[in-house]
Design an enzyme around this catalytic site. Sequence first.
Site, PDB file in Angstrom:
ATOM      1  N   ASP A  37      -9.567  -6.855   1.696  1.00  0.00           N
ATOM      2  CA  ASP A  37      -8.218  -7.293   1.317  1.00  0.00           C
ATOM      3  C   ASP A  37      -7.951  -8.735   1.731  1.00  0.00           C
ATOM      4  O   ASP A  37      -6.941  -9.313   1.338  1.00  0.00           O
ATOM      5  CB  ASP A  37      -7.152  -6.389   1.959  1.00  0.00           C
ATOM      6  N   ASP A  84       0.861  -1.183   0.000  1.00  0.00           N
ATOM      7  CA  ASP A  84       0.000   0.000   0.000  1.00  0.00           C
ATOM      8  C   ASP A  84       0.893   1.226   0.000  1.00  0.00           C
ATOM      9  O   ASP A  84       2.054   1.149   0.357  1.00  0.00           O
ATOM     10  CB  ASP A  84      -0.810   0.072   1.297  1.00  0.00           C
ATOM     11  N   ASP A 120      -5.188  -3.656   4.416  1.00  0.00           N
ATOM     12  CA  ASP A 120      -5.768  -3.153   5.656  1.00  0.00           C
ATOM     13  C   ASP A 120      -7.277  -3.312   5.730  1.00  0.00           C
ATOM     14  O   ASP A 120      -7.829  -3.467   6.791  1.00  0.00           O
ATOM     15  CB  ASP A 120      -5.354  -1.697   5.896  1.00  0.00           C
TER      16      ASP A 120
HETATM   17  P1  ATP Z   1      -3.491   2.757  -0.028  1.00  0.00           P
HETATM   18  O1  ATP Z   1      -3.608   2.764   1.444  1.00  0.00           O
HETATM   19  O2  ATP Z   1      -3.689   1.431  -0.667  1.00  0.00           O
HETATM   20  O3  ATP Z   1      -2.338   3.498  -0.571  1.00  0.00           O
HETATM   21  P2  ATP Z   1      -5.536   4.673  -0.208  1.00  0.00           P
HETATM   22  O4  ATP Z   1      -5.749   4.695   1.244  1.00  0.00           O
HETATM   23  O5  ATP Z   1      -4.977   5.851  -0.877  1.00  0.00           O
HETATM   24  O6  ATP Z   1      -4.743   3.443  -0.656  1.00  0.00           O
HETATM   25  P3  ATP Z   1      -8.345   4.278  -0.488  1.00  0.00           P
HETATM   26  O7  ATP Z   1      -8.464   4.382   0.969  1.00  0.00           O
HETATM   27  O8  ATP Z   1      -9.002   3.177  -1.228  1.00  0.00           O
HETATM   28  O9  ATP Z   1      -6.849   4.230  -0.930  1.00  0.00           O
HETATM   29  O10 ATP Z   1      -8.787   5.661  -1.095  1.00  0.00           O
HETATM   30  C1  ATP Z   1      -8.941   5.843  -2.471  1.00  0.00           C
HETATM   31  C2  ATP Z   1      -9.404   7.253  -2.751  1.00  0.00           C
HETATM   32  O11 ATP Z   1     -10.660   7.473  -2.149  1.00  0.00           O
HETATM   33  C3  ATP Z   1      -8.481   8.309  -2.188  1.00  0.00           C
HETATM   34  O12 ATP Z   1      -7.502   8.663  -3.096  1.00  0.00           O
HETATM   35  C4  ATP Z   1      -9.428   9.462  -1.957  1.00  0.00           C
HETATM   36  O13 ATP Z   1      -9.600  10.210  -3.127  1.00  0.00           O
HETATM   37  C5  ATP Z   1     -10.733   8.789  -1.610  1.00  0.00           C
HETATM   38  N1  ATP Z   1     -10.937   8.692  -0.177  1.00  0.00           N
HETATM   39  C6  ATP Z   1     -10.159   8.064   0.716  1.00  0.00           C
HETATM   40  N2  ATP Z   1     -10.654   8.157   1.951  1.00  0.00           N
HETATM   41  C7  ATP Z   1     -11.783   8.874   1.864  1.00  0.00           C
HETATM   42  C8  ATP Z   1     -12.779   9.300   2.803  1.00  0.00           C
HETATM   43  N3  ATP Z   1     -12.703   9.018   4.101  1.00  0.00           N
HETATM   44  N4  ATP Z   1     -13.798  10.023   2.334  1.00  0.00           N
HETATM   45  C9  ATP Z   1     -13.897  10.311   1.036  1.00  0.00           C
HETATM   46  N5  ATP Z   1     -13.021   9.941   0.121  1.00  0.00           N
HETATM   47  C10 ATP Z   1     -11.970   9.215   0.489  1.00  0.00           C
END
Ligand code: ATP
Length: 874
Positions: free
Chosen positions: A608, A329, A604
């Site tokens: 997954d 990640d 996480d």
């Molecule tokens: P990784 O941990 O795998 O690097 P990530 O945490 O960036 O991934 P996700 O959590 O799936 O990936 O988030 C994907 C996208 O969703 C983010 O880039 C963001 O634009 C949006 N996002 C993440 N968290 C939130 C939230 N709490 N509310 C709204 N949008 C969100």
Amino acid sequence: MTDPVPFHALSTDEALTRLNARPTGLTRDEAARRLAEHGPNRLPEARSRGPVLRFLAQFDNVLIYVLLAAAVVTAVLQHWVDTGAILAVVLTNAVIGFIQEGKAEAAMGAIRSLLAPKAAVLRDGQRVSLPGADLVPGDIVLLEAGDKVPADLRVIEARGLAAQEAILTGESVPVEKDTRPVAADAALGDRRSMLWSGTLVTQGTARGLVVATGQGTEIGRIGGLLAGVEQLTTPLVQQMDHFARWLSLLILLISALLLAYGYFVGHQDFGALFMAVIGVAVAAIPEGLPAVMTITLAIGVQAMARRNAIVRRLPAIEAIGSVSVICTDKTGTLTRNEMVVAAAETAEGAFTVSGDGYEPRGKITPAGDLARLARAAALCNDAALHERDGQWFVEGDPMEGALLAFAGKVGEVPPATRLDAVPFDSRHRYMAVLTGDGLTLVKGAPERVLRMCGDIDHAHWHDRAEALARQGLRVLAFAERQQAGDRIDAKALEGGLRFIGLLGLIDPPRAEAIEAVAECRRAGIRVKMITGDHAGTAAAIAAQIGLAQPGRVLTGADLDKLDDAQLALEVMDVDVFARTSPEHKLRLVTALQANGLSVAMTGDGVNDAPALKRADAGIAMGLKGSEAAKEAADLVLADDNFASIAAAVREGRTVWDNLRKVISWTLPTNAGEASVVVLALLLGLALPVTPVQILWINLITAVTLGLALAFEPTEAGTMSRPPRPRNAPILTGGLVWQVILIAGLFVAATFGLFNYAIDQGYSLAMAQTMAMNMIVVLEIFNLFFIRNMHGTSLTWEAVRGTKVVWTVVILVTAAQFAVTYLPPLQAILGTEAVPFGYGLLIVGIGVVFFAVVEIEKQIRLGLRDRPGGTEESA
Ligand code: ATP
């Protein structure tokens, strides 16, 4: 006078009243009082075998049976000294085994306690995260997808909630849950207003009122136990265990043949012959091997825990040492997950935001009206900021904490009640809330939110989001809509939103992750980033982190267009995967494995789990990871840090090396000792070492010396070797050669010295004492040789050794002096005081042995280093 109506049949208000609780949670004082009254929320631990059973189990071993039988036979023959010696050795061996095993089990127990789950609870109206054991009836618990339910709960608020209750009901399909009471006589699986301790939340969010804890819960009532301590074993150790068993049987068979041969063909005296054959069996059987390997594993588990990698399933300790690709990640693993909003854009223009950490104070330039953006950022948000001693902390998602800090910088946002919410899900990538005044606020990935917005210039805003992402910023878009009713209609959001603006958040790479990625690459391990984030952000961070091919990015949508065969090809040339969902992780693991790679995969979220299970080493995040991911994983990172994965690989390689060292030391040593006796028997010569002396060497000195290898530190160059091939065998041709070479040298040295002493006119007992000491000295030199399997032993580092090595060498040397020179021990072992000059000669022969095996190793390593060789000895 308990109320007969069960909690699942009460309304939420009645349930709260019965427990004298409020939706805002208990006060800390009240919670402490209830904890004293009800006791900790804990199930009794699975009881491990008691000490007596554990001690007795030490005798459950083929060799011990043989020895006990031998003790009986020698007693019948009235060889009392032999009987006593055999029994003493059996007992000492059992005590050593007992202590070692106890240490190993204690180590595993300590690891388990590191994995104790936490729960998010309301106390004094504030969200806090507590150890699950501190929960009391009346507490309000907050749950989201992936959480493990920490106690029996009456659901008092639910959004899209479902739980998997297989451990209680056997039903593996998740059950939907809500707040409505159900019939008092409903079956357990039908009580939809309840969440049960130990089950998993598979989707949605909830608030639950704790109604039962510890043994009062359903799982406690049916006698559920905490997962017991797992057996300390891995495929390799099992393989060796089997091998040792078969070898023991084979050796016993050969011993029986020797006995028959000596008695019927050689017409030797039965008593002496019998003891000699017992000596052969004891010398040849690697009885200490499984125990020492178990200790090696336990030490590896502890070493990994010190490096923040907690082993959940032991076979993973082998797997992690052999990985050839790590899929990781981005957020929180490669980056710090300490976010700050740095940029804002609205129709009015672009703004920069200053300020550090989560402190809600800072400057926004140029001045402008960002109130709507701040309102959406603050209200479409589940996190909370706390100040402690001038420091600001976030409770909940750090990204949302950063949004609260940003809102604070813009100005006070009046609080609002929340009528409804659509929780964030990595599949739809947005979150929405409906406030009391009929305002739906949405935040999410820009392309997703823009799709929900009506008449704006889509191309322009896509470009702007792209531009922010290219700087490595994490981009969020915000939108809103005025509506009637108290539910969010997800369909009405599509096309019906008014766009507010974009925010760009900095999430700097972890310095130690950059270092660790470089280390992995030196170790021949590919690193791939798999993130839900935007392709531009992912590529920018990948370049900062130093991935090999940061420029090429495949998105989830690209992956969907490839079939499995195409993906297996592409996956080798791309290191960055963006906008992926958990399903893509599973496909990527499979594609990499199809290329013969050994895959470590991090995760996480609740979704997954399949990818984590499929990977050769599934790694869950200890801090931000869900319980579901942790349960599916082999390893849990206590600090979520990529550097800890690299450390785990290093430790995994060390454990594998040490297991190999233990084997490479034990087998040739045993073969050498046994060959000496067998040769003497077959040639009808006097035995160079007596059976009792062999018992001594093998069951006392060899186990002690071999144990030192379990504590070996990482060899230099361990992380500049390529990964070992998947399923690399342990019994290689090289090892067989080593067994033959070392056994041959043992025979030559021992026989040579023995015959020389006899020729010089020394007594048989004196010559035997010399031969016994010769074997122990060879064992010690062999130990120093094996320690540096991949390099030279002729460095100061190598000679200095470790504390453990020198401790066992000094112990064993002292013991040898004692049995050689102390009269009472001389009487038992039939030894005589060796003259000083011969002592020096014995050590001198040891030095020659060491020189021969070391030169042979250097030639072998040298050959491997020729063109086409590996980096093995670099
Ligand atoms: P990784 O941990 O795998 O690097 P990530 O945490 O960036 O991934 P996700 O959590 O799936 O990936 O988030 C994907 C996208 O969703 C983010 O880039 C963001 O634009 C949006 N996002 C993440 N968290 C939130 C939230 N709490 N509310 C709204 N949008 C969100």
